[in-house]
Design a protein around this motif. Structure first.
Motif, short mmCIF file in Angstrom:
data_model
loop_
_atom_site.label_atom_id
_atom_site.label_comp_id
_atom_site.label_asym_id
_atom_site.label_seq_id
_atom_site.Cartn_x
_atom_site.Cartn_y
_atom_site.Cartn_z
N GLN A 73 -3.19 3.97 6.82
CA GLN A 73 -2.40 4.46 7.63
C GLN A 73 -1.70 3.75 8.69
N ALA A 74 -2.46 2.72 9.33
CA ALA A 74 -2.12 1.66 10.22
C ALA A 74 -0.90 0.75 9.69
N GLY A 75 -1.13 0.46 8.31
CA GLY A 75 -0.03 -0.36 7.82
C GLY A 75 1.33 0.59 7.54
N GLN A 76 1.39 1.66 7.53
CA GLN A 76 2.36 2.55 7.42
C GLN A 76 2.99 2.63 8.65
N ASN A 77 2.31 2.75 9.74
CA ASN A 77 2.93 2.85 11.12
C ASN A 77 3.87 1.95 11.60
N PRO A 78 4.98 2.20 11.47
CA PRO A 78 5.90 1.05 12.21
C PRO A 78 5.79 0.64 13.52
N ARG A 79 5.12 1.55 14.28
CA ARG A 79 4.94 1.14 15.69
C ARG A 79 3.37 0.43 15.65
N ALA A 80 2.72 0.01 14.46
CA ALA A 80 1.41 -0.52 14.58
C ALA A 80 1.59 -1.87 15.36
N ARG A 81 0.84 -2.54 15.96
CA ARG A 81 0.74 -3.65 16.65
C ARG A 81 0.55 -4.81 15.76
N VAL A 130 -23.50 9.48 -0.05
CA VAL A 130 -22.54 10.39 0.14
C VAL A 130 -21.93 10.17 1.49
N GLN A 131 -22.77 10.07 2.56
CA GLN A 131 -22.23 9.65 3.70
C GLN A 131 -21.51 8.26 4.08
N ASN A 132 -22.13 7.30 3.22
CA ASN A 132 -21.51 5.93 3.21
C ASN A 132 -20.31 6.21 2.28
N GLY A 133 -20.12 6.84 1.52
CA GLY A 133 -18.76 7.09 0.87
C GLY A 133 -18.00 7.69 1.73
N ILE A 134 -18.37 8.39 2.48
CA ILE A 134 -17.34 9.09 3.61
C ILE A 134 -16.89 8.01 4.48
N ARG A 135 -17.69 7.35 5.07
CA ARG A 135 -17.48 6.33 5.93
C ARG A 135 -16.24 5.20 5.30
N GLU A 136 -16.53 4.80 4.06
CA GLU A 136 -15.88 3.91 3.38
C GLU A 136 -14.29 4.71 3.11
N CYS A 137 -14.23 5.86 2.78
CA CYS A 137 -12.95 6.28 2.64
C CYS A 137 -12.33 6.59 4.18
N GLN A 138 -13.12 7.07 4.96
CA GLN A 138 -12.36 7.16 6.27
C GLN A 138 -11.67 5.66 6.90
N GLN A 139 -12.51 4.57 6.45
CA GLN A 139 -12.22 3.30 7.13
C GLN A 139 -10.83 2.76 6.33
N LYS A 140 -10.86 3.09 4.89
CA LYS A 140 -9.87 2.66 4.06
C LYS A 140 -8.77 3.45 4.47
N ILE A 141 -8.56 4.75 4.75
CA ILE A 141 -7.48 5.54 5.11
C ILE A 141 -6.78 5.00 6.43
N MET A 171 0.82 -1.14 -0.15
CA MET A 171 0.05 0.20 -0.08
C MET A 171 0.92 1.10 0.03
N SER A 172 0.62 1.95 -1.05
CA SER A 172 1.68 3.11 -1.20
C SER A 172 1.16 4.64 -0.75
N ALA A 173 1.96 5.38 -0.65
CA ALA A 173 1.33 6.62 -0.32
C ALA A 173 0.55 7.38 -1.24
N ALA A 174 0.82 6.91 -2.68
CA ALA A 174 -0.20 7.36 -3.85
C ALA A 174 -1.73 6.76 -3.36
N GLU A 175 -1.61 5.55 -3.17
CA GLU A 175 -2.91 5.10 -2.85
C GLU A 175 -3.61 5.94 -1.58
N LEU A 176 -2.80 5.99 -0.61
CA LEU A 176 -3.46 6.91 0.49
C LEU A 176 -3.76 8.24 0.09
N GLN A 177 -3.18 8.90 -0.72
CA GLN A 177 -3.28 10.27 -1.19
C GLN A 177 -4.67 10.21 -1.89
N SER A 178 -4.74 8.96 -2.96
CA SER A 178 -5.93 8.92 -3.62
C SER A 178 -7.09 8.84 -2.72
N TRP A 179 -7.15 8.09 -1.42
CA TRP A 179 -8.24 7.92 -0.90
C TRP A 179 -8.44 9.22 0.16
#
Length: 79
Positions: free
Chosen positions: A63-71, A48-59, A1-9
């Motif tokens: 972000q959790a995948g990019q965090n080196p301290r993630a459990r 639209v609100q469903n789309g917002i929730r989907e984006c927030q979840q994916k983000i 998962m790349s920074a570009a994908e995160l930026q897209s979301w």
């Protein structure tokens, strides 16, 4: 998962939030009067609100995948 994908979301989320604001400001509007009037009805707020929730979840997942301290759970088995 790349920074570009995160930026897209994140860009997609910003678009959904802007759309939600326009819907909340006015769901439907009319340009002109009489028989030449044109009406514009915006998308459904719930969609639209469903789309917002989907984006927030994916983000959050990205972000959790990019965090080196993630459990992470690692299972070790002795030989």
């Amino acid at each position: 998962m790349s920074a570009a994908e995160l930026q897209s979301w994140q860009d997609r989320l910003a678009s959904y939030l802007a759309a939600e604001k326009r819907i909340l400001d006015s769901q439907e509007y009319q340009i002109g009067q009489g028989s030449t009037a044109r009406r514009n009805r915006r998308a459904e707020l719930e969609q639209v609100q469903n789309g917002i929730r989907e984006c927030q979840q994916k983000i959050a997942v990205l972000q959790a995948g990019q965090n080196p301290r993630a459990r992470r759970v690692i299972r070790l088995r002795p030989y």
